[in-house]
Design a protein around this motif. Sequence first.
Motif, short mmCIF file in Angstrom:
data_model
loop_
_atom_site.label_atom_id
_atom_site.label_comp_id
_atom_site.label_asym_id
_atom_site.label_seq_id
_atom_site.Cartn_x
_atom_site.Cartn_y
_atom_site.Cartn_z
N SER A 12 31.93 53.41 65.44
CA SER A 12 32.29 53.51 67.35
C SER A 12 32.82 52.13 66.52
O SER A 12 34.44 52.11 67.75
CB SER A 12 30.57 52.77 67.69
OG SER A 12 29.92 52.57 66.28
N ALA A 13 33.13 51.54 65.67
CA ALA A 13 33.54 50.02 65.33
C ALA A 13 35.46 50.68 65.58
O ALA A 13 35.95 49.63 65.04
CB ALA A 13 33.49 49.22 63.95
N ASP A 14 35.60 52.19 64.93
CA ASP A 14 36.65 52.17 65.15
C ASP A 14 37.91 52.11 66.83
O ASP A 14 38.82 52.46 66.92
CB ASP A 14 36.72 53.07 64.08
CG ASP A 14 36.73 53.41 63.27
OD1 ASP A 14 36.81 51.97 62.49
OD2 ASP A 14 36.13 54.34 62.00
#
Length: 177
Positions: A12-14
């Motif tokens: 999700s951080a990407d």
Amino acid sequence: MSLEALIRPETSADIEAIGELTREAFATLAISQHTEPFIVAALRAAGALTVSLVAELDGRLVGHIAFSPVSLADGCAGWYGLGPLSVRPAYQRQGIGSALVRQGLAQLQALAGKGCCLVGHPHYYRRLGFVNPPGLTLPGVPPEVFMALSFDGHWPQGTVAFHEGFLATGPQAAPRG
């Protein structure tokens, strides 16, 4: 020259960086409608990203590939669509895209996938084993740029339909809660 990027599943951080690199990768491609970031977002929102991998160099995302299920007119199951494949322009032609494709195909096979199809440059994808499949078509797409790879030697027949996320032309509305 070939760079050794870390290939890993997206997190999700990407997500923001994937959108940015996808826009950058397709920005100057004349045949692009520049909808690729919207397609990735729509596939993700629909839960249709069966495999979504990133390539990372020195902590920076430089590539991304998405695979999603396709529907086949003959009912054959286990086939996937490849795309979009994005590599930042400064890192293209250095093996990152090919590494993403190979790793993604291996993951599809590990999931008991039967094959993969795509719309892309024939010269590039033929090097990776894709062919123009006899008896299999994607309506509205010239046959020379519709390609497929069968993992088990069986070729479905008829038409292919990619996930409706490929119709995305802009940002998706936020889901209502």
